[in-house]
Enzyme design. Structure first.
Site, short mmCIF file in Angstrom:
data_model
loop_
_atom_site.label_atom_id
_atom_site.label_comp_id
_atom_site.label_asym_id
_atom_site.label_seq_id
_atom_site.Cartn_x
_atom_site.Cartn_y
_atom_site.Cartn_z
N LYS A 60 -13.44 -7.95 7.77
CA LYS A 60 -12.41 -6.77 7.35
C LYS A 60 -13.24 -5.61 7.51
CE LYS A 60 -8.91 -5.77 4.84
NZ LYS A 60 -7.38 -5.99 5.22
N LYS A 64 1.86 -12.45 3.70
CA LYS A 64 3.07 -12.37 2.67
C LYS A 64 3.91 -13.58 2.77
CE LYS A 64 3.17 -7.24 2.61
NZ LYS A 64 1.89 -7.16 3.16
N GLY A 107 0.75 -1.17 0.00
CA GLY A 107 -0.07 0.09 -0.09
C GLY A 107 0.74 1.29 0.12
N ASN A 108 2.23 1.35 0.61
CA ASN A 108 2.90 2.66 0.53
C ASN A 108 3.42 2.80 -0.78
OD1 ASN A 108 4.50 0.17 0.80
ND2 ASN A 108 6.40 1.53 1.00
N LYS A 120 -4.82 -8.96 -1.07
CA LYS A 120 -4.04 -8.56 -2.30
C LYS A 120 -2.89 -10.06 -2.46
CE LYS A 120 -0.91 -6.11 -1.91
NZ LYS A 120 0.62 -6.11 -1.59
#
Length: 309
Positions: free
Chosen positions: A125, A272, A11-12, A210
């Protein structure tokens, strides 16, 4: 020979912490990200870019809320599609400016999920605006939303986060990258859709992780490398403690051991690392590294690499 790389942006890469999310700030961040992606492409690799969209969907939902008396509200799948479009536009423009001879395409992407996924029974979420307790009770009654308190900051809508079953447009993505096109796809994990008994697709109110969708896309594309870009150069165990240790090359067994020991939090590095472990099980290489180190990490000189046998 160039590799087929699925590159998942954190996101960054689009919105930095503390930024308000106006266009200029986001475009500046995307241009910085595009420089790192361009380095990978210039090394001769075929790249598919996957990106997050959490803050952007939140903004779109907030716009819906503030303008609902004047403009009809749109459902969550539409908001997800809107975010794919405008983030994709920023990335496509930036990448094309840096790679003028390269074909660059943003592909609006749907991700199929199982309508019977247990996640639909347990929405977790948080999305959209914050509400008071009284407002949340009214929204549960009037709209049928599931509401929950979010870290003491107020109440927010909770939606399911099902596992991706397949990337609907994967064959198109495959055709594009086989022809040398740089593809931006599966933004925000993809627009969640389910199939009915007649094989018809319809969007559902959900959010797909994602990194899980990047893993699914990597599997279906038979990618050589899954690369997840973050705001840190490596993965660590005992992160933030005096005995913090940087990880560089990991076997699947070692990565799973650290995962099972709880070194990676659910809201940050956990998904991740889980995606990397699953991809490495295919006998491939998965990498977690900083945006700046992408090209070096692909050459094996930076980042944390989970190596499949």
């Amino acid at each position: 020979m160039g590799k087929k790389v699925v590159l998942a942006l954190g996101g960054n890469a689009i919105l930095q912490p503390g930024q308000v999310g106006n266009y200029d700030a986001q475009k500046g961040n995307v241009e910085t990200s595009a420089k790192s992606i361009a380095k990978v492409v210039n090394e001769g690799h075929n790249v598919v870019v996957v990106h997050g969209n959490g803050p952007q969907v939140g903004q779109i939902l907030r716009q819906n809320e503030l303008s609902k008396e004047e403009v009809p509200e749109q459902p969550l799948p539409v908001c997800s599609a809107e975010s794919q479009g405008f983030i994709g536009y920023m990335m496509q423009e930036s990448l094309k400016n840096m790679l003028p001879t390269k074909q660059v395409v943003t592909l609006l992407t749907m991700t199929e999920v199982d309508k019977n996924d247990e996640a639909f029974n347990h929405p977790t979420k948080p999305i959209g605006s914050f509400y008071s307790k009284e407002e949340s009770v009214e929204l549960e009654k009037s709209k049928g939303w599931v509401m929950g308190e979010d870290a003491g900051r107020g109440y927010r809508r909770l939606v399911p986060s099902p596992e991706p079953k397949s990337i609907v447009e994967v064959d198109t993505i495959k055709t594009l990258i086989d022809n040398g096109t740089l593809v931006v796809s599966t933004g925000g994990g993809g627009i969640p859709v389910v199939r009915d008994k007649d094989n018809q697709l319809s969007g559902v109110a959900a959010v797909i992780d994602k990194d899980s969708s990047a893993l699914k896309l990597s599997e279906e594309l038979d990618a050589d490398v899954l690369m997840i870009l973050t705001d840190v150069p490596n993965v660590y165990i005992n992160y933030g403690k005096p005995n913090q240790e940087k990880l560089t090359m990991l076997s699947i067994e070692k990565a799973k051991q650290y995962f099972d020991e709880g070194h990676f939090s659910d809201g940050s590095m956990g998904p991740k690392m889980q995606a990397c472990i699953e991809f490495a099980k295919l006998g491939k290489t998965a990498i977690i590294c900083s945006l700046e180190d992408a090209a070096q990490a692909l050459a094996g000189n930076a980042g944390t690499q989970v190596i499949g046998k």
